[in-house]
Scaffold this active site. Structure first.
Site, PDB file in Angstrom:
ATOM      1  N   ILE A   1       0.824  -1.206   0.000  1.00  0.00           N
ATOM      2  CA  ILE A   1       0.000   0.000   0.000  1.00  0.00           C
ATOM      3  C   ILE A   1       0.862   1.260   0.000  1.00  0.00           C
ATOM      4  O   ILE A   1       0.587   2.209  -0.741  1.00  0.00           O
ATOM      5  CB  ILE A   1      -0.946  -0.005   1.219  1.00  0.00           C
ATOM      6  CG1 ILE A   1      -1.971  -1.142   1.096  1.00  0.00           C
ATOM      7  CG2 ILE A   1      -1.664   1.330   1.358  1.00  0.00           C
ATOM      8  CD1 ILE A   1      -2.788  -1.368   2.357  1.00  0.00           C
TER       9      ILE A   1
ATOM     10  N   ASP B   1      12.386   3.183  11.136  1.00  0.00           N
ATOM     11  CA  ASP B   1      11.812   2.216  12.073  1.00  0.00           C
ATOM     12  C   ASP B   1      10.801   2.984  12.918  1.00  0.00           C
ATOM     13  O   ASP B   1      11.180   3.795  13.770  1.00  0.00           O
ATOM     14  CB  ASP B   1      12.910   1.625  12.960  1.00  0.00           C
ATOM     15  CG  ASP B   1      12.383   0.647  13.996  1.00  0.00           C
ATOM     16  OD1 ASP B   1      11.148   0.435  14.057  1.00  0.00           O
ATOM     17  OD2 ASP B   1      13.194   0.101  14.762  1.00  0.00           O
TER      18      ASP B   1
ATOM     19  N   SER C   1      -7.976   0.468   9.410  1.00  0.00           N
ATOM     20  CA  SER C   1      -8.544  -0.761   8.870  1.00  0.00           C
ATOM     21  C   SER C   1     -10.016  -0.804   9.242  1.00  0.00           C
ATOM     22  O   SER C   1     -10.440  -0.160  10.217  1.00  0.00           O
ATOM     23  CB  SER C   1      -7.839  -1.981   9.482  1.00  0.00           C
ATOM     24  OG  SER C   1      -8.510  -3.188   9.182  1.00  0.00           O
TER      25      SER C   1
ATOM     26  N   TYR D   1      -4.666  -7.518  16.501  1.00  0.00           N
ATOM     27  CA  TYR D   1      -4.598  -6.585  15.368  1.00  0.00           C
ATOM     28  C   TYR D   1      -5.774  -5.614  15.432  1.00  0.00           C
ATOM     29  O   TYR D   1      -5.595  -4.395  15.299  1.00  0.00           O
ATOM     30  CB  TYR D   1      -4.614  -7.370  14.057  1.00  0.00           C
ATOM     31  CG  TYR D   1      -4.609  -6.493  12.824  1.00  0.00           C
ATOM     32  CD1 TYR D   1      -3.428  -5.894  12.379  1.00  0.00           C
ATOM     33  CD2 TYR D   1      -5.770  -6.271  12.099  1.00  0.00           C
ATOM     34  CE1 TYR D   1      -3.420  -5.089  11.249  1.00  0.00           C
ATOM     35  CE2 TYR D   1      -5.767  -5.470  10.966  1.00  0.00           C
ATOM     36  CZ  TYR D   1      -4.592  -4.884  10.545  1.00  0.00           C
ATOM     37  OH  TYR D   1      -4.589  -4.085   9.423  1.00  0.00           O
TER      38      TYR D   1
ATOM     39  N   VAL E   1      -6.877  -6.147   1.874  1.00  0.00           N
ATOM     40  CA  VAL E   1      -6.128  -5.675   0.709  1.00  0.00           C
ATOM     41  C   VAL E   1      -5.141  -6.760   0.286  1.00  0.00           C
ATOM     42  O   VAL E   1      -4.543  -7.443   1.127  1.00  0.00           O
ATOM     43  CB  VAL E   1      -5.377  -4.372   1.034  1.00  0.00           C
ATOM     44  CG1 VAL E   1      -4.721  -3.804  -0.227  1.00  0.00           C
ATOM     45  CG2 VAL E   1      -6.324  -3.336   1.646  1.00  0.00           C
TER      46      VAL E   1
END
Length: 278
Positions: free
Chosen positions: A19, A61, A140, A153, A186
């Site tokens: 993405i 990072d 999401s 998640y 996705v």
């Protein structure tokens, strides 16, 4: 009024692939000045060299305060003050909650939640001082629902939406906008081997175009596809038994999807080793 992208300075996390790479592609092609960061600086630079327009790549990072600070500083040194930060980096472990390794839990919290918090905290003050700026976070649909097999998640994505909601109120009237993009499943390495449920499988470019749209016409929440938004709102006003019935028919059961499959083994090994991202 539709915002002009030409000359806009945009920093994208997790930009070497998936993405993030498509976001950089769409923005670079539209005339924005883009810097992509990724755990592998070499991968970020290689991706940048292949993308249209002005795109730079460097190491990032998102779990490190120093690394994120340096990424934003390098972006400003190369291109100018950051107009838009796109928090895209993310990781996902899928499986039964009681089989989830502690290292996977820690990694998801560090990247998906703390990484977003860190990015907002580092980027927003300078934007507020200039009286303008935009932070777009790839959340999401799991910010609104919690599929079986994705408990942690989903918790990180719920946390992201809650955090952005609070910060948005603090920034009200400052000229700094926040947006949360909430896609379904996705077609990236992060989602490999999982199910889409009742929704179609999205491509990275679908999310990238949503990012372009929300930068041009800002709004706080945006689902991809757009049809998910009304469904989630309607489900939210139903009694629990009816909501459960609808969501069980539409939201994928990822525990069932990955059962007996090794499709995610390579990705999740890298996640546990601390070198995986979307």
């Amino acid at each position: 009024m539709k915002r002009v992208l030409v000359g806009l300075v945009v920093a994208v996390t997790g930009g070497a692939a998936g993405i993030g790479r498509e976001i950089a592609r769409e923005l670079g092609a539209a005339g924005a000045l883009v810097c992509i960061g990724d755990l592998s600086g070499d991968a970020a630079r290689a991706a940048a060299a292949e993308l249209p327009g002005t795109v730079h790549g460097c190491e990032l990072d998102v779990t490190s305060e120093r690394s994120f600070h340096d990424f934003l500083a390098v972006t400003e040194a190369l291109l100018g003050p950051v107009d838009v930060l796109v928090n895209n980096a993310g990781v996902m472990w899928v499986g039964a909650f009681d089989d989830e390794p502690d290292s996977a839990t820690a990694r998801m919290l560090a990247v998906n939640l703390h990484g977003v918090i860190r990015g907002v905290r580092l980027a927003a003050p300078a934007m507020r001082a200039r009286g303008r700026g935009h932070i777009v976070t790839i959340a999401s649909v799991a910010s609104k629902v919690s599929p079986a097999g994705e408990a942690t998640y989903a918790a990180t994505k719920h946390g992201v939406l809650g955090y952005l909601t609070g910060v948005r109120e603090e920034l009200r009237g400052s000229g700094v906008r926040l947006s949360a993009i909430m896609p379904g499943v996705v077609d990236t390495e992060l989602a490999k081997g999982t199910s889409t449920g009742a929704a179609p499988l999205l491509q990275p470019v679908d999310v990238a175009r949503a990012v372009v749209e929300v930068i041009q016409r800002p709004r706080f929440e945006m689902t991809v596809p757009g049809s998910l938004g009304p469904m989630l709102r309607w489900a939210g006003v139903l009694p629990q038994w009816a909501r459960d019935l609808i969501l069980r028919r539409t939201v994928p059961n990822q525990l069932a999807a990955v059962s007996g499959s090794s499709a995610r083994a390579t990705y999740e090994k890298r996640l546990l080793d601390g070198d995986s991202g979307d």
